[in-house]
Design an enzyme around this catalytic site. Structure first.
Site, PDB file in Angstrom:
ATOM      1  CG  HIS A 176      31.072  35.437  37.486  1.00  0.00           C
ATOM      2  ND1 HIS A 176      31.715  34.629  36.566  1.00  0.00           N
ATOM      3  CD2 HIS A 176      29.751  35.322  37.201  1.00  0.00           C
ATOM      4  CE1 HIS A 176      30.826  34.083  35.768  1.00  0.00           C
ATOM      5  NE2 HIS A 176      29.626  34.476  36.137  1.00  0.00           N
ATOM      6  CG  ASP A 206      34.946  33.558  36.485  1.00  0.00           C
ATOM      7  OD1 ASP A 206      34.615  33.859  37.646  1.00  0.00           O
ATOM      8  OD2 ASP A 206      34.130  33.523  35.540  1.00  0.00           O
ATOM      9  N   GLY A 287      22.967  32.725  34.397  1.00  0.00           N
ATOM     10  CA  GLY A 287      22.552  31.634  35.276  1.00  0.00           C
ATOM     11  C   GLY A 287      23.202  30.319  34.912  1.00  0.00           C
ATOM     12  CG  ASN A 288      23.196  28.259  31.091  1.00  0.00           C
ATOM     13  OD1 ASN A 288      22.490  28.915  30.333  1.00  0.00           O
ATOM     14  ND2 ASN A 288      22.908  27.022  31.425  1.00  0.00           N
ATOM     15  CB  SER A 289      28.004  31.603  35.114  1.00  0.00           C
ATOM     16  OG  SER A 289      28.021  32.504  34.042  1.00  0.00           O
ATOM     17  N   GLY A 348      43.030  40.613  62.093  1.00  0.00           N
ATOM     18  CA  GLY A 348      44.441  40.855  61.847  1.00  0.00           C
ATOM     19  C   GLY A 348      44.683  42.164  61.113  1.00  0.00           C
TER      20      GLY A 348
END
Length: 447
Positions: A176, A206, A287-289, A348
């Site tokens: 994400h 994720d 923001g830590n993700s 395609g």
């Protein structure tokens, strides 16, 4: 004279005379005899004081010993009672000893964290493997009158350098963080920046791996960055001391500490997805993700993925266990990079009409999440490949597909004539089965 007694000058003179002449003392006795009796009384007084003090000491020792024993027994009983409240049974002294030992170890850890420079060194060794990520994207916004317009936006996240070869630097993050990107900008430990492209992603877990060309980095940056050491999250225990590093709130690399407060937690996150995570008291914010959760030995044991989105909930951060993520990361690292979208007239074509299988539909009807094939064009590439109406496309060229938009976005990087592996979930006798197919993309029909 005895202590604490006061004599007049006359009394002093008479007392001196009695001692010198051996005359009758003040009490009517012989002067010399009176002095001997006084010394005897003083000796007996001192002996009584010594015996009294010794008796008090003995009594204190007996009472103190009994008190300490009572506290020990009470603590053990309390520890047993507390564990009974959690549904666990403590049946013998060995288990109680294990608890006491664990509490002692936690106390030692706290002393280390608060008092030793080694912790600072561990953190400084890990930070060079961390990066900040800015995702520049374009989003479509509906208007009040039913129209829409595009708007540029940017979001912040974190990443972990997991590999380095002669050509590229590989970084793992959350899907994400990099989803629907137009451009990814990476900031390293020395403040330098570089552009990155997506190597592979897994929306269901994720996870994503992005690549930075090594040639785009200066020698100074190459010398300052580091590759993270990955640990084993399967060996974690409750109470293990951990640190979280990430680009919290977009302010740059931030360190927080805490402990592992839960294992194998199945949690519904802010975007509605569910997964099994490590739970920690270390602060994990927006923001830590994609950042690292690591232990005192400097090894990454989790990939931070967010915080519970409920008002009043604190101290509950979550991370993807590294032992669960590692096989997926290895697979994503091997993907072929497709840097540029193909011109629209060369893109395609599959020949399908798709619909989304939402999470609500998945929960209600047990359908797999992905791109639902609503209809097929006659003699289309999809029909020739063996795709059926009501199939759910869940993988395209190895990448997970969780929505119609995922597939439409991915196909922009492939041109007519490319042969792609596709995985569909097909309803057979009341249950869904995985079917692997290959499709050769065709040319888009003329409008």
């Amino acid at each position: 004279m005895y202590e604490n007694e006061i004599y007049s000058n006359a009394d002093t003179q008479r007392y001196a005379t009695y001692q010198t002449q051996g005359g009758i003392g003040p009490e009517g006795g012989n002067g010399g005899g009176s002095e001997g009796k006084g010394q005897g009384r003083r000796k007996k007084g001192r002996l009584r004081k010594v015996l009294f003090s010794a008796g008090l000491g003995l009594m204190f020792g007996l009472f103190a010993g009994a008190g300490f024993y009572g506290v020990k027994m009470g603590a053990e009983m309390l520890g047993t009672k507390m564990l009974e409240g959690t549904g666990q049974e403590i049946a013998d002294q060995d288990k109680i000893s294990d608890i006491q030992e664990a509490m002692g170890q936690m106390s030692k850890v706290n002393q280390v964290v608060l008092g030793r420079d080694e912790v600072t060194e561990v953190i400084n060794d890990v930070i060079p493997a961390m990066v900040s990520i800015v995702n520049n994207y374009t989003t479509t916004v509906p208007t009040f009158w039913g129209q829409s317009y595009t708007r540029q936006g940017a979001s912040a996240g974190s990443g972990i350098i997991i590999a380095r070869n002669e050509e590229e630097l590989l970084i793992v993050t959350n899907n994400h963080v990099v989803d629907e990107t137009d451009e990814l900008e990476i900031t390293f430990i020395d403040g330098s920046t570089a552009k990155a492209v997506i190597k592979g992603k897994d929306a269901e877990m994720d996870l994503a791996v992005i690549s930075v060309p090594l040639g785009s980095l200066s020698e100074e940056t190459k010398n300052q960055i580091a590759v993270a050491a990955l640990g084993d999250s399967d060996d974690l225990r409750l109470g293990t001391y951990v640190f979280a590093i990430g680009n919290a709130l977009g302010y740059g690399q931030t360190v927080s500490d805490g402990m592992i407060s839960g294992l194998d937690r199945e949690v519904r996150m802010e975007d509605g997805s569910t997964g099994t995570f490590l739970q920690t008291t270390a602060a994990i914010n927006s923001g830590n993700s994609g950042g690292a959760l690591f232990t005192l030995d400097g090894k990454v044991i989790g990939i931070n993925t967010g915080k519970i989105g409920e008002t009043g909930v604190e101290g509950m951060g979550f991370a993807i266990p590294i032992s669960t993520a590692s096989p997926i990361i290895s697979e994503l690292m091997e993907r072929k990079i497709r840097n540029d979208k193909v011109d629209e007239e060369e893109q395609g074509y599959m020949g399908v009409i798709l619909q989304n299988v939402t999470k609500d539909v998945t929960q209600l009807y047990g359908m797999p999440q992905g791109a639902f094939v609503y209809s097929l064009e006659e003699d289309s590439p999809a029909q020739k490949a063996g795709i059926h109406v009501k199939d759910v496309i869940v993988k395209f060229d190895g990448g997970h597909i969780s929505s119609r938009e995922d597939l439409l976005n991915d196909i922009q990087y492939y041109k007519a004539g490319d042969t792609i592996s596709v995985t569909v979930m097909r309803l057979v006798d009341g249950s869904y089965e995985s079917v692997e197919l290959e499709i050769t993309l065709g040319n888009k029909p003329q409008e």
